[in-house]
Motif scaffolding. Structure first.
Motif, PDB file in Angstrom:
ATOM      1  N   TYR A  75       0.824  -1.210   0.000  1.00 26.59           N
ATOM      2  CA  TYR A  75       0.000   0.000   0.000  1.00 26.59           C
ATOM      3  C   TYR A  75       0.856   1.258   0.000  1.00 26.59           C
ATOM      4  CZ  TYR A  75      -5.054   0.276   0.108  1.00 26.59           C
ATOM      5  OH  TYR A  75      -6.362   0.366  -0.258  1.00 26.59           O
ATOM      6  N   VAL A  76       1.949   1.231   0.744  1.00 26.92           N
ATOM      7  CA  VAL A  76       2.834   2.401   0.841  1.00 26.92           C
ATOM      8  C   VAL A  76       3.824   2.441  -0.321  1.00 26.92           C
ATOM      9  CG1 VAL A  76       4.673   3.456   2.226  1.00 26.92           C
ATOM     10  CG2 VAL A  76       2.605   2.604   3.340  1.00 26.92           C
ATOM     11  N   LEU A  77       4.390   1.316  -0.665  1.00 22.91           N
ATOM     12  CA  LEU A  77       5.444   1.282  -1.678  1.00 22.91           C
ATOM     13  C   LEU A  77       4.911   1.187  -3.102  1.00 22.91           C
ATOM     14  CD1 LEU A  77       7.871  -1.099   0.215  1.00 22.91           C
ATOM     15  CD2 LEU A  77       8.020   1.388  -0.003  1.00 22.91           C
ATOM     16  N   GLY A  78       3.640   0.876  -3.251  1.00 21.80           N
ATOM     17  CA  GLY A  78       3.053   0.701  -4.577  1.00 21.80           C
ATOM     18  C   GLY A  78       2.541   1.996  -5.187  1.00 21.80           C
ATOM     19  N   ASP A  79       1.362   1.905  -5.743  1.00 25.04           N
ATOM     20  CA  ASP A  79       0.734   2.995  -6.485  1.00 25.04           C
ATOM     21  C   ASP A  79       0.565   4.260  -5.643  1.00 25.04           C
ATOM     22  OD1 ASP A  79      -0.706   4.425  -8.396  1.00 25.04           O
ATOM     23  OD2 ASP A  79      -2.600   3.444  -7.894  1.00 25.04           O
ATOM     24  N   LYS A  80       1.233   5.327  -6.066  1.00 18.08           N
ATOM     25  CA  LYS A  80       1.152   6.595  -5.321  1.00 18.08           C
ATOM     26  C   LYS A  80      -0.247   7.191  -5.381  1.00 18.08           C
ATOM     27  CE  LYS A  80       5.185   8.320  -7.120  1.00 18.08           C
ATOM     28  NZ  LYS A  80       6.173   9.400  -7.331  1.00 18.08           N
ATOM     29  N   ASN A  97      -1.350  -6.742   2.696  1.00 12.57           N
ATOM     30  CA  ASN A  97      -0.388  -7.852   2.735  1.00 12.57           C
ATOM     31  C   ASN A  97      -0.977  -9.081   3.420  1.00 12.57           C
ATOM     32  OD1 ASN A  97       1.313  -6.067   1.461  1.00 12.57           O
ATOM     33  ND2 ASN A  97       2.802  -5.951   3.100  1.00 12.57           N
ATOM     34  N   GLY A  98      -2.249  -9.355   3.121  1.00 13.41           N
ATOM     35  CA  GLY A  98      -2.887 -10.564   3.617  1.00 13.41           C
ATOM     36  C   GLY A  98      -3.459 -10.495   5.018  1.00 13.41           C
ATOM     37  N   GLU A  99      -3.423  -9.329   5.638  1.00 11.21           N
ATOM     38  CA  GLU A  99      -3.990  -9.194   6.988  1.00 11.21           C
ATOM     39  C   GLU A  99      -5.082  -8.132   6.967  1.00 11.21           C
ATOM     40  OE1 GLU A  99      -2.534  -8.325  11.561  1.00 11.21           O
ATOM     41  OE2 GLU A  99      -1.083  -9.019  10.095  1.00 11.21           O
ATOM     42  N   GLU A 100      -6.182  -8.423   7.664  1.00 11.89           N
ATOM     43  CA  GLU A 100      -7.302  -7.480   7.707  1.00 11.89           C
ATOM     44  C   GLU A 100      -7.111  -6.462   8.825  1.00 11.89           C
ATOM     45  OE1 GLU A 100     -11.277  -9.036   7.600  1.00 11.89           O
ATOM     46  OE2 GLU A 100     -10.608 -10.765   6.415  1.00 11.89           O
ATOM     47  N   TYR A 101      -7.481  -5.220   8.506  1.00 12.50           N
ATOM     48  CA  TYR A 101      -7.446  -4.118   9.478  1.00 12.50           C
ATOM     49  C   TYR A 101      -8.823  -3.476   9.472  1.00 12.50           C
ATOM     50  CZ  TYR A 101      -2.506  -4.943   9.506  1.00 12.50           C
ATOM     51  OH  TYR A 101      -1.281  -5.551   9.646  1.00 12.50           O
ATOM     52  N   HIS A 102      -9.399  -3.291  10.670  1.00 14.93           N
ATOM     53  CA  HIS A 102     -10.782  -2.837  10.775  1.00 14.93           C
ATOM     54  C   HIS A 102     -10.923  -1.399  11.271  1.00 14.93           C
ATOM     55  CE1 HIS A 102     -12.054  -6.885   9.879  1.00 14.93           C
ATOM     56  NE2 HIS A 102     -11.139  -7.305  10.746  1.00 14.93           N
ATOM     57  N   GLY A 103      -9.810  -0.726  11.495  1.00 16.59           N
ATOM     58  CA  GLY A 103      -9.862   0.659  11.949  1.00 16.59           C
ATOM     59  C   GLY A 103     -10.390   1.575  10.859  1.00 16.59           C
TER      60      GLY A 103
END
Length: 148
Positions: A75-80, A97-103
């Motif tokens: 997310y950070v290193l890819g598409d600006k 990177n395969g992990e879910e974040y719900h914030g």
């Protein structure tokens, strides 16, 4: 005398086009990635400390299951454009990177284009990341597209 003649003959041959080293064909100019300036990184670090550190932590590793990491993620290193869009539009419930974040990350539209470029440049070059800088023009283009 004979040695001198041999030496002269070798020197003459060395200068001949047949033995000259061929130069490679010139390459098309590569599109250079914008390098991160130290001033932008320092400004970006200050903005990060004021606005991002609470959720993404001082080490950029976020909070498991809640706030995603910024260190070495696609997310950070890819598409600006996508990354700029996160600041402009916020983000909720994402798989990184395969992990879910719900914030829930609210939109950071109170930051101006320069501040967004600086903080994203810092994030893309901090926490072990190495990526090109985000420019004000790139932020403007995404912000303008977001308003349409």
């Amino acid at each position: 005398m004979r040695k001198s003649l041999v030496l002269l003959a070798l020197l003459a041959l060395a200068g001949s086009p047949a033995l000259a080293q061929k130069k490679p064909a010139p390459k098309a100019p590569a599109r250079k990635a914008v390098a991160a300036s130290s001033a932008a990184v320092l400004k970006g670090k200050s903005i990060y400390t004021q606005n991002c550190l609470t959720c993404h932590q001082a080490d950029g590793l976020g909070v498991d299951g809640l706030n995603p990491p910024l260190a070495k993620t696609d997310y950070v290193l890819g598409d600006k454009t996508r990354l700029i869009g996160v600041l402009l539009n916020g983000l909720k419930g994402v798989d990184i990177n395969g992990e879910e974040y719900h914030g829930v990350m609210p939109a950071q539209t109170y930051l101006n284009d320069q501040q967004m470029a600086d903080v994203l440049t810092y994030i893309r070059n901090g926490f072990g990341n190495k990526a090109s800088a985000v420019t004000v023009a790139e932020v403007k283009a995404v912000r303008t597209g977001a308003k349409k």
